[in-house]
Write a protein that holds these residues in place. Structure first.
Motif, PDB file in Angstrom:
ATOM      1  N   GLY A  45      50.172  26.934   9.713  1.00 41.14           N
ATOM      2  CA  GLY A  45      49.498  27.960   9.507  1.00 41.14           C
ATOM      3  C   GLY A  45      50.321  29.235   8.710  1.00 41.14           C
ATOM      4  O   GLY A  45      51.403  29.245   8.859  1.00 41.14           O
ATOM      5  N   TYR A  46      49.662  29.889   8.001  1.00 40.62           N
ATOM      6  CA  TYR A  46      50.267  31.044   7.310  1.00 40.62           C
ATOM      7  C   TYR A  46      49.114  31.911   7.143  1.00 40.62           C
ATOM      8  O   TYR A  46      47.932  31.655   6.897  1.00 40.62           O
ATOM      9  N   SER A  47      49.645  33.336   6.880  1.00 40.37           N
ATOM     10  CA  SER A  47      48.809  34.398   6.724  1.00 40.37           C
ATOM     11  C   SER A  47      48.983  35.127   5.064  1.00 40.37           C
ATOM     12  O   SER A  47      50.233  34.808   4.729  1.00 40.37           O
ATOM     13  N   LEU A  48      47.960  35.370   4.612  1.00 38.45           N
ATOM     14  CA  LEU A  48      48.156  36.008   3.207  1.00 38.45           C
ATOM     15  C   LEU A  48      48.372  37.470   3.470  1.00 38.45           C
ATOM     16  O   LEU A  48      47.755  38.377   4.040  1.00 38.45           O
ATOM     17  N   PRO A  49      49.393  37.792   2.816  1.00 39.13           N
ATOM     18  CA  PRO A  49      49.845  39.402   2.566  1.00 39.13           C
ATOM     19  C   PRO A  49      48.773  39.943   2.097  1.00 39.13           C
ATOM     20  O   PRO A  49      48.445  39.945   1.055  1.00 39.13           O
ATOM     21  N   THR A  54      42.889  37.021   7.593  1.00 38.52           N
ATOM     22  CA  THR A  54      42.779  35.677   6.717  1.00 38.52           C
ATOM     23  C   THR A  54      43.854  34.874   7.017  1.00 38.52           C
ATOM     24  O   THR A  54      45.214  35.216   6.734  1.00 38.52           O
ATOM     25  N   ASP A  55      43.506  33.740   7.447  1.00 37.42           N
ATOM     26  CA  ASP A  55      44.770  32.713   7.807  1.00 37.42           C
ATOM     27  C   ASP A  55      44.116  31.346   7.210  1.00 37.42           C
ATOM     28  O   ASP A  55      43.019  31.296   7.157  1.00 37.42           O
ATOM     29  N   ILE A  56      45.139  30.639   6.963  1.00 35.75           N
ATOM     30  CA  ILE A  56      44.974  29.121   6.526  1.00 35.75           C
ATOM     31  C   ILE A  56      45.766  28.089   7.625  1.00 35.75           C
ATOM     32  O   ILE A  56      46.908  28.526   7.749  1.00 35.75           O
ATOM     33  N   GLY A  68      41.738  21.080   7.295  1.00 38.97           N
ATOM     34  CA  GLY A  68      42.267  22.596   7.408  1.00 38.97           C
ATOM     35  C   GLY A  68      41.175  23.407   7.471  1.00 38.97           C
ATOM     36  O   GLY A  68      39.904  23.092   7.663  1.00 38.97           O
ATOM     37  N   THR A  69      41.389  24.738   7.906  1.00 40.64           N
ATOM     38  CA  THR A  69      40.274  25.645   7.990  1.00 40.64           C
ATOM     39  C   THR A  69      41.028  26.968   7.273  1.00 40.64           C
ATOM     40  O   THR A  69      42.058  27.320   7.447  1.00 40.64           O
ATOM     41  N   LEU A  70      40.169  27.635   6.545  1.00 46.03           N
ATOM     42  CA  LEU A  70      40.276  28.842   5.840  1.00 46.03           C
ATOM     43  C   LEU A  70      39.738  29.879   7.017  1.00 46.03           C
ATOM     44  O   LEU A  70      38.279  29.679   7.280  1.00 46.03           O
ATOM     45  N   LEU A  71      40.217  30.845   7.561  1.00 45.71           N
ATOM     46  CA  LEU A  71      39.736  31.840   8.543  1.00 45.71           C
ATOM     47  C   LEU A  71      39.773  33.110   7.744  1.00 45.71           C
ATOM     48  O   LEU A  71      40.648  33.542   7.332  1.00 45.71           O
ATOM     49  N   GLY A  72      38.575  33.727   7.895  1.00 42.88           N
ATOM     50  CA  GLY A  72      38.262  35.006   7.145  1.00 42.88           C
ATOM     51  C   GLY A  72      37.058  35.569   7.637  1.00 42.88           C
ATOM     52  O   GLY A  72      36.862  35.867   8.844  1.00 42.88           O
ATOM     53  N   ARG A  73      36.059  35.572   6.718  1.00 38.45           N
ATOM     54  CA  ARG A  73      34.612  35.938   7.385  1.00 38.45           C
ATOM     55  C   ARG A  73      34.009  35.207   8.181  1.00 38.45           C
ATOM     56  O   ARG A  73      33.199  35.357   8.815  1.00 38.45           O
TER      57      ARG A  73
END
Length: 149
Positions: A45-49, A54-56, A68-73
């Motif tokens: 997992g990583y976060s976008l600066p 928002t994490d992936i 995978g999962t994109l976590l945002g809205r």
């Protein structure tokens, strides 16, 4: 006067330790077997600066399945296949998934390791936003699967 002294001190310090002389702690992992051993059977997992909340998370199963999962809205799941090719980790999204709109074909990324901490990093999944550079990874084991008898 104090500002002048502070600026002079900073300039002298910068001249004494130029950026090019400072050793880089990160290096590209160039061994396919090492990349496979570090990521196979793991979630990364990583976060976008600059992107709040928002994490992936990407999962690399030993059998070549990529999830995978994109976590945002809201959670946006994705899936496909993964492999190691030319010292990079490569993913191919399922055509019906949302990630297939980000890129077509295989997307290959370099994996770096920090020689001081052992922490891994790699580029963001979406190549249109690859300007983020290397993103520090959080690595987790897959949860144990429960077998029903």
């Amino acid at each position: 006067m104090k500002l002048h002294v502070l600026l002079t001190s900073l300039l002298l310090a910068a001249a004494a330790f130029p950026a090019s002389a400072q050793p880089s702690a990160s290096r590209q992992l160039r061994e396919a077997a090492a990349i496979r051993a570090l990521l196979s059977g793991k979630y990364v997992g990583y976060s976008l600066p600059g992107w709040a909340d928002t994490d992936i998370w990407e999962g690399f199963e030993a059998n070549g399945t990529w999830t995978g999962t994109l976590l945002g809205r809201g959670p946006v799941p994705f899936s496909g296949r993964w492999k190691i090719d030319s010292e990079r980790i490569c993913v191919l999204p399922d055509q019906e998934g949302s990630v297939a709109t980000w890129f077509s074909g295989w997307r290959c990324r370099i994996v770096w390791i920090d020689e001081n901490t052992g922490r891994l990093s790699m580029e963001y999944l979406d190549p249109r936003r690859a300007s983020f550079g290397a993103l520090l990874l959080e690595i987790r084991d897959f949860p144990a699967r429960v077998q029903v008898r």
